[in-house]
Write a protein that holds these residues in place. Structure first.
Motif, PDB file in Angstrom:
ATOM      1  N   ARG A 143      -4.917   3.631   2.165  1.00 39.03           N
ATOM      2  CA  ARG A 143      -5.843   2.576   2.573  1.00 39.03           C
ATOM      3  C   ARG A 143      -5.521   2.073   3.979  1.00 39.03           C
ATOM      4  O   ARG A 143      -6.412   1.918   4.796  1.00 39.03           O
ATOM      5  CB  ARG A 143      -5.745   1.427   1.556  1.00 39.03           C
ATOM      6  CG  ARG A 143      -6.646   0.252   1.849  1.00 39.03           C
ATOM      7  CD  ARG A 143      -6.735  -0.672   0.641  1.00 39.03           C
ATOM      8  NE  ARG A 143      -7.406  -0.021  -0.472  1.00 39.03           N
ATOM      9  CZ  ARG A 143      -7.179  -0.272  -1.766  1.00 39.03           C
ATOM     10  NH1 ARG A 143      -6.267  -1.168  -2.110  1.00 39.03           N
ATOM     11  NH2 ARG A 143      -7.837   0.360  -2.699  1.00 39.03           N
ATOM     12  N   ARG A 187      -6.427  -1.619 -12.541  1.00 38.84           N
ATOM     13  CA  ARG A 187      -7.087  -0.723 -11.585  1.00 38.84           C
ATOM     14  C   ARG A 187      -6.386  -0.807 -10.246  1.00 38.84           C
ATOM     15  O   ARG A 187      -5.712  -1.795  -9.961  1.00 38.84           O
ATOM     16  CB  ARG A 187      -8.548  -1.151 -11.359  1.00 38.84           C
ATOM     17  CG  ARG A 187      -9.481  -0.689 -12.434  1.00 38.84           C
ATOM     18  CD  ARG A 187     -10.872  -1.225 -12.162  1.00 38.84           C
ATOM     19  NE  ARG A 187     -11.738  -0.876 -13.270  1.00 38.84           N
ATOM     20  CZ  ARG A 187     -12.590   0.140 -13.264  1.00 38.84           C
ATOM     21  NH1 ARG A 187     -12.735   0.896 -12.187  1.00 38.84           N
ATOM     22  NH2 ARG A 187     -13.333   0.391 -14.317  1.00 38.84           N
ATOM     23  N   ASP A 188      -6.597   0.201  -9.417  1.00 35.43           N
ATOM     24  CA  ASP A 188      -6.030   0.192  -8.067  1.00 35.43           C
ATOM     25  C   ASP A 188      -4.504   0.017  -8.170  1.00 35.43           C
ATOM     26  O   ASP A 188      -3.882   0.643  -9.039  1.00 35.43           O
ATOM     27  CB  ASP A 188      -6.691  -0.941  -7.259  1.00 35.43           C
ATOM     28  CG  ASP A 188      -6.656  -0.703  -5.771  1.00 35.43           C
ATOM     29  OD1 ASP A 188      -7.551  -0.021  -5.240  1.00 35.43           O
ATOM     30  OD2 ASP A 188      -5.710  -1.188  -5.120  1.00 35.43           O
ATOM     31  N   THR A 189      -3.901  -0.811  -7.333  1.00 37.17           N
ATOM     32  CA  THR A 189      -2.434  -0.927  -7.403  1.00 37.17           C
ATOM     33  C   THR A 189      -1.971  -1.562  -8.722  1.00 37.17           C
ATOM     34  O   THR A 189      -0.792  -1.498  -9.049  1.00 37.17           O
ATOM     35  CB  THR A 189      -1.865  -1.736  -6.222  1.00 37.17           C
ATOM     36  OG1 THR A 189      -2.535  -2.989  -6.158  1.00 37.17           O
ATOM     37  CG2 THR A 189      -2.058  -1.006  -4.905  1.00 37.17           C
ATOM     38  N   TYR A 217      -1.666   4.051  -2.714  1.00 38.22           N
ATOM     39  CA  TYR A 217      -2.832   3.223  -2.368  1.00 38.22           C
ATOM     40  C   TYR A 217      -2.653   2.609  -0.985  1.00 38.22           C
ATOM     41  O   TYR A 217      -3.601   2.510  -0.209  1.00 38.22           O
ATOM     42  CB  TYR A 217      -3.046   2.121  -3.425  1.00 38.22           C
ATOM     43  CG  TYR A 217      -3.451   2.666  -4.774  1.00 38.22           C
ATOM     44  CD1 TYR A 217      -2.504   3.153  -5.666  1.00 38.22           C
ATOM     45  CD2 TYR A 217      -4.789   2.711  -5.165  1.00 38.22           C
ATOM     46  CE1 TYR A 217      -2.874   3.671  -6.909  1.00 38.22           C
ATOM     47  CE2 TYR A 217      -5.178   3.218  -6.395  1.00 38.22           C
ATOM     48  CZ  TYR A 217      -4.216   3.703  -7.259  1.00 38.22           C
ATOM     49  OH  TYR A 217      -4.580   4.208  -8.480  1.00 38.22           O
TER      50      TYR A 217
END
Ligand code: M6R
Length: 364
Positions: free
Chosen positions: A71, A227-229, A67
């Protein structure tokens, strides 16, 4: 020596403010507000992709960094479990580099993956805690995690040091690829420098987490969502819990809930939701609502703002300090480690030497 601690794992959890700070200062110049530019066996600006391969907790640190690299540095990352990668025959584009993450530096599958990349002729970086290890020796560049010896089989301080190295590398990559400005770099370096202080604050939640763990130890199954990291962190929470308490646990991306695991939700299923108030917080809240509507017991790990914005009735809410996005995975590692630790203590298992496990897996 365990000092005043009951277990090495507890001691190692408590060492993290120092180990993280030590690791970060090796890679970041806090005074200049820049990532240090030590020589690398590749040029971040010229890479099209990177491959990361590792096992267990080290793999999950790599997954968090996907991520970050994508990003902040706009650098695509292929991340694999080493035991799969080694036989996958993945084509490696010329402009790529490979990173192998390993506490021990001796994990058989990770080493075999490294050798595969060597045969493909791409530069190799090793993120290792043991600098004299085989994986370190066979790499072109060594990125030490500097966490000091880790004795507990469950990886804790090595994980947050791996995250620290990877975050610093992602910032450097972003700066060298021109995807973050000098100003952004300064801010991110400052934010990372604050991680040890927030980790120290998180350690203060010990008493509350011990109480939550007492409840958790009554259940047979636990689901972790993020969610995400926070998704790799959900898997790390589940790994830690099953490894030392022998309670069955699964970590899922919160958005996957309705694609299967929601069928498991009932009153006997605690669901640990890792959700700092970040860019996708509201999405996670809607997944929590689905759990609540089915009687699932939610243990929410969030910050003040996150707690304020959710009107869901939780079983427990653990309020973390409000932290900048980039350090959230490092700081949120603490409550999940402590939760697993205290649950195992209540279960009466052998915390430092859980059954059937070895600290370093040198055979396939
Ligand atoms: O020494 P390594 O970092 O290569 O080990 C990888 C895994 O075996 C390790 O992280 C394992 O998953 C831990 N016991 C998890 O706590």
């Amino acid at each position: 020596d365990k000092g005043n601690h009951r277990h090495f794992m507890e001691k190692e959890i408590h060492e993290q403010p120092e180990t993280i700070s030590h690791t970060l200062s090796h890679y970041l110049d806090f005074t200049e507000g820049r990532a240090r530019r030590e020589a690398l066996p590749f040029d971040f600006a010229k890479l099209d992709r990177i491959a990361i391969s590792a096992c267990g907790t080290a793999y999950l640190a790599g997954l968090v960094s996907k991520y970050w690299f994508e990003r902040y540095a706009r650098l695509p990352v292929d991340i694999d479990i080493a035991s799969e990668f080694r036989y996958r025959e993945m084509p490696m584009p010329k402009a790529s580099a490979a990173f192998f993450v390993s506490q021990s530096g001796e994990t058989a599958d990770t080493l075999a993956s490294l050798r595969y990349c060597r045969s493909q002729g791409i530069p190799i970086g090793a993120i290792v805690n043991v600098q004299e290890s085989t994986i370190a020796r066979e790499a072109d560049g060594i990125f030490p995690t500097l966490a000091g010896p880790e004795i507990g089989v469950a990886s804790t301080k090595a994980f947050t040091s791996q995250l620290s190295v990877l975050a610093a590398l992602a910032v450097r990559a972003g700066s060298e690829r021109g995807t973050i400005s000098a100003e952004d770099e300064k801010r991110m370096v400052r934010e990372l420098s604050e991680a040890p202080r927030y980790v120290r604050q998180a350690l203060k939640l010990e008493e509350q987490i011990e109480k939550v763990a007492r409840k958790l130890s009554q259940f047979r199954h636990v689901l972790y969502l993020g969610r995400d990291t926070s998704y790799p962190l959900a898997m790390e929470g589940a790994l830690k819990l099953k490894e030392i308490s022998y309670i069955h646990a699964e970590g899922y991306a919160a958005g996957e809930l309705k694609h299967g695991p929601i069928a498991l939700i009932d009153r006997d299923m605690p669901v640990i939701v890792i959700a700092p108030h970040d860019r996708i917080y509201d999405k996670t809240v809607s997944n929590m609502q689905e759990v609540a509507a089915r009687g699932g017991k939610i243990i929410l790990i969030t910050d003040q703002e996150g707690a304020r914005r959710s009107s869901i009735d939780t079983f427990e809410t653990i309020i973390m300090p409000d932290v900048p996005e980039i350090i959230a995975p490092i700081v949120y590692a603490l409550p999940i480690q402590m939760l697993a630790y205290f649950t195992a203590v209540f279960m009466g298992t052998d915390v430092d030497q859980p059954r059937n496990l070895a600290k370093s897996v040198t055979v396939e």
